[in-house]
Design an enzyme around this catalytic site. Structure first.
Site, PDB file in Angstrom:
ATOM      1  N   MET A   1      38.661  49.782  -9.130  1.00 12.68           N
ATOM      2  CA  MET A   1      38.660  48.430  -9.672  1.00 12.68           C
ATOM      3  C   MET A   1      37.417  47.651  -9.234  1.00 12.68           C
ATOM      4  SD  MET A   1      41.414  45.332  -9.289  1.00 12.68           S
ATOM      5  CE  MET A   1      42.783  46.198  -9.993  1.00 12.68           C
TER       6      MET A   1
ATOM      7  N   ARG B   1      38.061  39.593 -43.354  1.00 17.22           N
ATOM      8  CA  ARG B   1      38.472  39.032 -42.070  1.00 17.22           C
ATOM      9  C   ARG B   1      38.856  37.587 -42.349  1.00 17.22           C
ATOM     10  NH1 ARG B   1      34.220  39.770 -37.168  1.00 17.22           N
ATOM     11  NH2 ARG B   1      33.196  38.087 -38.289  1.00 17.22           N
TER      12      ARG B   1
ATOM     13  N   LYS C   1      28.143  32.898 -29.286  1.00 14.93           N
ATOM     14  CA  LYS C   1      29.581  33.037 -29.030  1.00 14.93           C
ATOM     15  C   LYS C   1      29.810  33.948 -27.832  1.00 14.93           C
ATOM     16  CE  LYS C   1      29.603  36.724 -32.464  1.00 14.93           C
ATOM     17  NZ  LYS C   1      29.643  36.956 -33.900  1.00 14.93           N
TER      18      LYS C   1
ATOM     19  N   TYR D   1      40.304  58.118  -5.817  1.00 15.80           N
ATOM     20  CA  TYR D   1      41.701  58.266  -6.233  1.00 15.80           C
ATOM     21  C   TYR D   1      41.970  59.618  -6.880  1.00 15.80           C
ATOM     22  CZ  TYR D   1      42.631  53.308  -5.512  1.00 15.80           C
ATOM     23  OH  TYR D   1      42.817  52.064  -4.967  1.00 15.80           O
TER      24      TYR D   1
HETATM   25  C1  LIG Z   1      28.654  37.536 -34.547  1.00 16.10           C
HETATM   26  C2  LIG Z   1      28.293  37.163 -35.896  1.00 16.10           C
HETATM   27  C3  LIG Z   1      26.962  37.312 -36.354  1.00 16.10           C
HETATM   28  C4  LIG Z   1      25.890  37.992 -35.566  1.00 16.10           C
HETATM   29  O1  LIG Z   1      26.030  39.380 -35.697  1.00 16.10           O
HETATM   30  P1  LIG Z   1      25.072  40.408 -34.959  1.00 16.10           P
HETATM   31  O2  LIG Z   1      25.494  41.732 -35.466  1.00 16.10           O
HETATM   32  O3  LIG Z   1      25.343  40.264 -33.507  1.00 16.10           O
HETATM   33  O4  LIG Z   1      23.704  40.036 -35.314  1.00 16.10           O
HETATM   34  C5  LIG Z   1      26.670  36.808 -37.609  1.00 16.10           C
HETATM   35  N1  LIG Z   1      27.605  36.221 -38.372  1.00 16.10           N
HETATM   36  C6  LIG Z   1      28.893  36.103 -37.974  1.00 16.10           C
HETATM   37  C7  LIG Z   1      29.863  35.461 -38.885  1.00 16.10           C
HETATM   38  C8  LIG Z   1      29.286  36.582 -36.735  1.00 16.10           C
HETATM   39  O5  LIG Z   1      30.548  36.473 -36.352  1.00 16.10           O
END
Ligand SMILES: *Cc1c(COP(=O)(O)O)cnc(C)c1O
Length: 814
Positions: free
Chosen positions: A757, A581, A482, A708
């Site tokens: 930036m 969640r 992801k 700055y």
């Molecule tokens: C991102 C995620 C993981 C992986 O977690 P890590 O801590 O990066 O290993 C596993 N399960 C779900 C549902 C996630 O969203």
């Protein structure tokens, strides 16, 4: 002559009798995906899972392989199957048998923790004009790598230089048995990758088994354990030690200003060198020890040492203009590495493939043979065109079956080649250093900033292995890709993971998955946040949604009906056990299963939960969650009558709660190289390096300000460097005003004033540097973990905030 191998000889080693008519083969195959034309090959199948093995065998068969070595009974039309308990052992036996045919070859065996490949390549480049040498390609040094390397030997070779690497106790004996080197070399022993050894002593003691039958051993005697182990076990052999200690035969006096001062048999010799870091100095001393043992004159040794160049072992993959992909392997050109590079090219998804290739320098008088082999190799591939550069290769270009373009020099090619031709292609650049093909590569590269993020795909593979070693062999692995693979780059990572056979990929949104599909990723992909307007995409691209509520379930079912999809669509059920969640809560499970039972439009591919605090090692809460998950899983499966994949663990879960790995785990941050557990962290390799270049250097006088709001006022004269990277690239403003340092020439340069930036300033008063010099922002030494601490966050955030305008470059071992 192509070295042809006799099947009868192989059968004899396996205690089988001759075929009535002998069969010959010339290539060894292990990975069915890499086979292009298998006609003259033998396929060793190392896969122990029968189902997978048969898939590989069939693929090899389709590619015209007809000889197979397998660990189980099998047959296919017009083929020979050799059944052995352990195919790898037969390969090793055959390699030993083959090497023993060449009595007069001088065999050098190199082992150690670090520097094996560099030492091997340096010895090769120092001796290639004096001997005809066969050597391990790249760092092929394993239980499979060594036999493959050794099998390259033929009767024209006078010297063989082979690397031997081990990862577990009891492996070296096999390698020793195959090679039996006359000269043994032990390179640096480091503490990297020691996981399977009790301690350094056990590691050394295992490695030096390689020298059991050696006459001469070359080693660094500054390491007391090495000295002790070698000198006690191998008293009767000729021992050549090097190091700083005064007992060393080759004694290092100093290395400053690129002059290496060494005392050799009480004589002081000064060598001009190009590198003076500790590792390079060690490698120089190793080569000097060997060359003087081979009785080269000191003048000759000095000249050879001064010519040694850095060894680039990785092949760079870059985005090119006109939507091309460039594979830059312009650091060396020999048959072996050409073969490997072509396999890498073959693995690219672009249908159109091209190769730029220069003259090849190998120590052979028989150029005709060399180039016949080069074109034989190239002819195996269906290439759009081969662009030959150099007068030698041009004399043989008529051997090409692919379309040819010809140039005498790289300059000619720059002038003559129509750049538009590379449109949509994967282009391999393979050339001898002298030709400076990298000039062409530069020209074809997508215009880039000086700031780049290097992503080491080999390290991803290594880290995957580290996590797999924490799991049972049957546990499936889903890797989370992801958010562009945590900011590193989505497709390239997924491609490598697919190649290394992970079971699943996980993305956050449907369009991330769709993009992967379009680029050729066929692994199953779970989408964790299937938004309502993305169901079309999900179905169109064969993605698998996470179903976390009745609303989502109903909407998705509705969409399936709308599209009149009748086959049961795979979905994944998320159970909320305490993360709060997404997910069905425990009291919804009963109703959920009731609904699922009455709907044949979907089937539950997996059931999972997400743990809230696996890295804090909060045993009580995690166990509570796992317990609730077990219950929910039971309730669901009791009704469903089938058993979907069950999974709960993320990276830290794998480390801290491996008893609960169930059927699959979901690996994320760990594969990118960061975990909170020190023991595992040590085993992981660094994946990302953020680099930039100095834009400008200036002197700041006392009382002058920088940046700055004049947050920095000099209290004395200093020298600063301005870097083209700022908070828009992902460098937090919290790192300004001296709270963070970048590395320039290996030295720390603190930030001066606030981060802007697009730019930031660092103090280089104590560093000899120039505009254009490389700057390391993050790497294994300047760790993202420390940066995360400084910014009061976690590595995840630092990694994913590296902006998409920073170009990603992917490194593979070539
Ligand atoms: C991102 C995620 C993981 C992986 O977690 P890590 O801590 O990066 O290993 C596993 N399960 C779900 C549902 C996630 O969203």
């Amino acid at each position: 002559m192509v070295s042809r191998f006799s099947l009868n000889e192989l059968l004899a080693l396996n205690g089988q009798s001759d075929l009535s008519e002998n069969v010959y083969f010339s290539d060894f195959q292990f990975d069915s995906r890499n086979i292009v034309q298998g006609e003259n090959s033998i396929f060793f199948c190392f896969e122990s899972n029968r189902e997978k093995a048969i898939a590989y065998i069939n693929q090899a068969y389709e590619r015209n392989v007809r000889i197979f070595v397998t660990s189980f009974e099998y047959s296919l039309p017009n083929s020979i199957f050799i059944r052995v308990e352990k195919p790898i052992q037969l390969l090793q036996k055959f390699a030993k048998f083959h090497l023993n045919k060449f009595h007069s070859i001088k065999k050098i065996g190199i082992t150690g923790s670090n520097g094996k490949t560099i030492v091997k390549e340096w010895i090769y480049s120092a001796l290639k004009d004096d001997y005809r040498i066969v050597r391990s390609p790249k760092s092929y040094n394993s239980q499979i790598g060594l036999p493959i390397s050794v099998l390259e030997t033929n009767n024209t070779h006078q010297m063989g230089i082979f690397e031997c690497g081990i990862s577990k106790p009891n492996e070296m004996l096999n390698l020793e048995d195959i090679l039996q080197p006359e000269i043994g070399i032990l390179t640096m022993i480091g503490d990297a990758h020691q996981e399977n050894f009790k301690d350094e002593k056990e590691l050394i003691s295992e490695k030096i088994i390689l020298f059991k039958n050696s006459k001469i051993i070359i080693y660094n005697s500054d390491n007391k354990l090495v000295k002790q182990e070698i000198e006690s076990r191998y008293k009767t052999k000729k021992l050549i030690s090097f190091g700083k200690n005064s007992d060393a035969e080759i004694q290092l006096i100093s290395c400053v200003n690129k002059k290496l001062e060494v005392k050799i048999h009480s004589e002081i010799v000064i060598f001009d060198v190009k590198y003076q870091d500790e590792a390079s100095v060690n490698n120089y001393l190793t080569v000097i020890a060997l060359l003087s043992e081979l009785n080269l004159s000191m003048d000759k040794i000095r000249s050879k040492i001064s010519n040694l160049e850095a060894v680039e072992m990785r092949l760079e993959i870059k985005q090119g203009i006109y939507n091309s992909v460039l594979l830059n392997d312009t650091f060396n050109a020999d048959l072996q590495s050409l073969k490997i590079a072509l396999e890498k090219l073959q693995n690219q998804n672009n249908a159109k493939k091209m190769v730029f290739i220069t003259d090849i320098y190998e120590n052979t008088k028989d150029k005709e043979y060399l180039y016949t082999e080069v074109f034989n190799l190239l002819n195996k591939y269906n290439l759009h065109s081969v662009i030959c550069i150099g007068s030698s290769i041009l004399s043989y270009s008529h051997l090409s079956k692919n379309k040819i373009e010809e140039y005498f020099s790289t300059e000619d090619a720059i002038k003559g080649f129509d750049v538009k031709n590379i449109e949509n292609s994967a282009v391999l650049f393979k050339g001898s250093r002298k030709f400076q093909l990298e000039k062409l590569v530069k020209l074809f590269e997508k215009q880039s900033h000086d700031t780049i993020l290097e992503v080491d795909l080999q390290s991803i593979v290594h880290n995957l292995k580290v996590f797999k070693s924490q799991l049972d062999e049957t546990t499936k692995v889903m890797v989370m890709v992801k958010a562009n693979s945590y900011g590193t780059g989505s497709y390239e990572i997924s491609e490598v993971l697919q190649h290394h056979k992970v079971d699943y990929l996980g993305v956050a949104y449907a369009d991330e998955g769709a993009k992967l599909r379009e680029q050729g990723i066929f692994l199953p992909i779970m989408v964790m946040n299937p938004e309502q307007n993305s169901y079309e995409t999900i179905i169109e691209y064969n993605l698998e949604p996470e179903i976390y509520s009745f609303r989502v379930l109903e909407l998705f079912l509705k969409k399936l009906r709308e599209k009149t999809i009748t086959k049961a669509y795979p979905i994944h059920l998320k159970i909320d056990t305490g993360m709060h969640r997404l997910g069905f809560s425990e009291n919804e499970v009963e109703r959920l299963v009731h609904q699922l039972k009455n709907d044949s439009n979907v089937f539950v591919k997996s059931i999972f939960t997400h743990l809230a605090s696996t890295d804090e090692n909060d045993q009580v809460f995690t166990k509570y969650q796992l317990n609730a998950f077990d219950k929910a899983y039971q309730t669901i499966t009791k009704e469903l009558n089938y058993f979907p994949i069950k999974h709960a663990l993320n990276s830290h879960g794998i480390i801290n709660f491996s008893d609960y790995q169930y059927d699959m785990v979901r690996l994320g941050i760990g594969i990118y190289g960061f975990v909170s557990d020190d023991r595992i962290q040590q085993k992981l390799e660094n994946v990302v390096t953020l680099k930039t270049k100095i834009s400008q250097i200036k002197s700041i006088l006392e009382k002058e300000s920088v940046g700055y709001n004049r947050r920095f006022i000099a209290d004395k004269q200093i020298k600063i460097a301005t870097l083209p990277i700022g908070y828009a690239d992902g460098i937090s403003r919290k790192l300004g005003n001296g709270r963070f340092s970048v590395l320039i020439k290996g030295k720390k340069a603190e930030t001066v004033g606030s981060v802007c930036m697009d730019m930031m300033m660092v103090n280089v008063s104590e560093i000899e540097c120039e505009e254009g010099d490389e700057v390391i922002v993050y790497n294994e030494k300047n760790s993202i973990k420390e940066v995360a601490d400084l910014c009061e966050t976690i590595p995840y955030e630092i990694l994913t905030s590296i902006s998409s305008r920073v170009k990603r470059i992917f490194l593979k071992e070539s």
